[in-house]
Design a protein around this motif. Structure first.
Motif, PDB file in Angstrom:
ATOM      1  N   VAL A 191       0.790  -1.269  -0.035  1.00  0.00           N
ATOM      2  CA  VAL A 191      -0.092  -0.090  -0.078  1.00  0.00           C
ATOM      3  C   VAL A 191       0.919   1.411   0.083  1.00  0.00           C
ATOM      4  N   SER A 192       0.341   2.232  -0.640  1.00  0.00           N
ATOM      5  CA  SER A 192       0.926   3.562  -0.760  1.00  0.00           C
ATOM      6  C   SER A 192       1.597   4.047   0.513  1.00  0.00           C
ATOM      7  N   ASP A 193       2.821   4.731   0.637  1.00  0.00           N
ATOM      8  CA  ASP A 193       3.258   5.344   1.982  1.00  0.00           C
ATOM      9  C   ASP A 193       2.533   6.538   2.428  1.00  0.00           C
ATOM     10  N   THR A 203      -5.370   4.079   3.361  1.00  0.00           N
ATOM     11  CA  THR A 203      -6.039   4.328   2.310  1.00  0.00           C
ATOM     12  C   THR A 203      -7.359   3.536   2.460  1.00  0.00           C
ATOM     13  N   TRP A 204      -8.462   3.933   2.013  1.00  0.00           N
ATOM     14  CA  TRP A 204      -9.756   3.643   2.037  1.00  0.00           C
ATOM     15  C   TRP A 204      -9.979   2.575   1.318  1.00  0.00           C
ATOM     16  N   VAL A 205     -10.656   1.206   1.435  1.00  0.00           N
ATOM     17  CA  VAL A 205     -10.928   0.286   0.871  1.00  0.00           C
ATOM     18  C   VAL A 205     -12.461   0.424   0.601  1.00  0.00           C
ATOM     19  N   ARG A 206     -12.912  -0.532  -0.525  1.00  0.00           N
ATOM     20  CA  ARG A 206     -14.527  -0.664  -0.721  1.00  0.00           C
ATOM     21  C   ARG A 206     -14.795  -1.855  -1.017  1.00  0.00           C
ATOM     22  N   SER A 207     -15.962  -1.947  -1.256  1.00  0.00           N
ATOM     23  CA  SER A 207     -16.486  -3.341  -0.817  1.00  0.00           C
ATOM     24  C   SER A 207     -16.868  -4.081  -2.456  1.00  0.00           C
ATOM     25  N   GLY A 208     -16.538  -3.070  -3.706  1.00  0.00           N
ATOM     26  CA  GLY A 208     -16.613  -3.537  -4.846  1.00  0.00           C
ATOM     27  C   GLY A 208     -15.227  -2.795  -5.614  1.00  0.00           C
ATOM     28  N   PRO A 209     -15.223  -2.928  -6.919  1.00  0.00           N
ATOM     29  CA  PRO A 209     -14.230  -2.494  -7.972  1.00  0.00           C
ATOM     30  C   PRO A 209     -14.752  -1.137  -8.337  1.00  0.00           C
ATOM     31  N   THR A 246     -10.272   0.740   6.140  1.00  0.00           N
ATOM     32  CA  THR A 246      -9.008   1.414   5.659  1.00  0.00           C
ATOM     33  C   THR A 246      -7.904   0.234   5.836  1.00  0.00           C
ATOM     34  N   ILE A 247      -6.829   0.628   5.062  1.00  0.00           N
ATOM     35  CA  ILE A 247      -5.314  -0.155   5.211  1.00  0.00           C
ATOM     36  C   ILE A 247      -4.164   0.685   5.523  1.00  0.00           C
ATOM     37  N   ASN A 248      -3.514   0.168   6.395  1.00  0.00           N
ATOM     38  CA  ASN A 248      -2.302   1.001   6.831  1.00  0.00           C
ATOM     39  C   ASN A 248      -1.468   1.269   5.745  1.00  0.00           C
ATOM     40  N   ALA A 249      -0.923   2.561   5.801  1.00  0.00           N
ATOM     41  CA  ALA A 249       0.009   3.021   4.882  1.00  0.00           C
ATOM     42  C   ALA A 249       1.345   1.954   4.966  1.00  0.00           C
ATOM     43  N   PRO A 268      -8.084   0.989  -5.286  1.00  0.00           N
ATOM     44  CA  PRO A 268      -7.443   1.776  -6.424  1.00  0.00           C
ATOM     45  C   PRO A 268      -5.972   1.169  -6.590  1.00  0.00           C
ATOM     46  N   LEU A 269      -5.693   0.614  -7.803  1.00  0.00           N
ATOM     47  CA  LEU A 269      -4.285   0.110  -8.165  1.00  0.00           C
ATOM     48  C   LEU A 269      -3.230   1.102  -8.150  1.00  0.00           C
ATOM     49  N   LYS A 270      -3.542   2.368  -8.237  1.00  0.00           N
ATOM     50  CA  LYS A 270      -2.503   3.325  -8.035  1.00  0.00           C
ATOM     51  C   LYS A 270      -2.165   3.650  -6.750  1.00  0.00           C
ATOM     52  N   GLU A 271      -2.879   2.913  -5.853  1.00  0.00           N
ATOM     53  CA  GLU A 271      -2.437   2.876  -4.218  1.00  0.00           C
ATOM     54  C   GLU A 271      -1.571   1.731  -3.975  1.00  0.00           C
ATOM     55  N   LEU A 272      -1.373   1.028  -4.809  1.00  0.00           N
ATOM     56  CA  LEU A 272      -0.514  -0.373  -4.798  1.00  0.00           C
ATOM     57  C   LEU A 272       0.803   0.054  -5.208  1.00  0.00           C
ATOM     58  N   SER A 273       1.882  -0.541  -4.853  1.00  0.00           N
ATOM     59  CA  SER A 273       3.094  -0.637  -5.373  1.00  0.00           C
ATOM     60  C   SER A 273       4.156  -1.842  -5.363  1.00  0.00           C
TER      61      SER A 273
END
Length: 206
Positions: free
Chosen positions: A28-30, A34-40, A49-52, A81-86
């Protein structure tokens, strides 16, 4: 009613266009949590949320919404969002690794310094021992030179004494020879005069 549900699910599946694939490791982005959702998609409700910097498993992606389904360390699944992943570990994860690497390198450098100092000390000791051996050889060489000089002086003195003795012996032989020659000459001069006088006396007595 069932037909409507099936049609709805089919349309949802077509709109979502979810591509399933093997789990992949993502981070997850630093930035902030980041908020997560139930669908795409952004139209799905937020479920937490998921911790940075947290490590998650990427389960599948949606190319239309650029969302990916992930599973966090607690086993919860959600969409992000994929942009929040690395693909690279987060700074929060890398900093301790970097600190460990720095510590390891520092320890290696300290060991290298200690090894170098030990080798330098050993080389200095060997050089000192070599200097001692060289100085000892120099002193021994100088002693031998001095002994040679003394021996040469003794030989020269002996030669001088030998020359003096030879000259003395030669002079003595000359003196002896001269004396013998003088006596011979004297006898040669005196004897002729002594012999005739005796003959005359013998003749007069006869």
């Amino acid at each position: 009613m069932r037909k409507l549900r099936l049609i709805g699910l089919t349309l949802l599946a077509l709109n979502v266009s979810v591509m399933a694939h093997a789990e992949e490791k993502r981070y997850v982005s630093d930035e902030l949590n980041t908020w997560v959702r139930s669908g795409p998609g952004d139209n799905y409700r937020l479920v937490g949320t998921i911790n940075a910097g947290e490590e998650v498993a990427l389960l599948q992606t949606n190319s239309d919404s650029n969302y990916g389904q992930v599973r966090d360390s607690s086993g919860r699944t959600a969409w992000i969002p994929l942009k929040e992943l690395s693909n690279e570990p987060s700074l929060r994860t890398r900093v301790p690794d970097l600190e460990n690497q720095v510590k390891t390198l520092t320890d290696k450098l300290n060991n290298i310094d200690a090894t170098w100092n030990q080798r330098t000390a050993e080389m200095q000791q060997k050089v000192a021992q070599s200097d001692g051996v060289i100085n000892g050889l120099k002193e021994e060489n100088q002693t031998l030179k001095n002994q040679l000089i003394v021996a040469q002086k003794k030989v020269n003195a002996a030669n001088l004494q030998l020359d003096d003795k030879q000259r003395t012996i030669i002079m003595q032989w000359f003196m002896y020879g001269g004396g013998v020659l003088g006596v011979g000459l004297l006898l040669g001069l005196v004897l002729p005069h002594l012999i005739p006088s005796r003959k005359r006396k013998d003749r007069w007595m006869n």
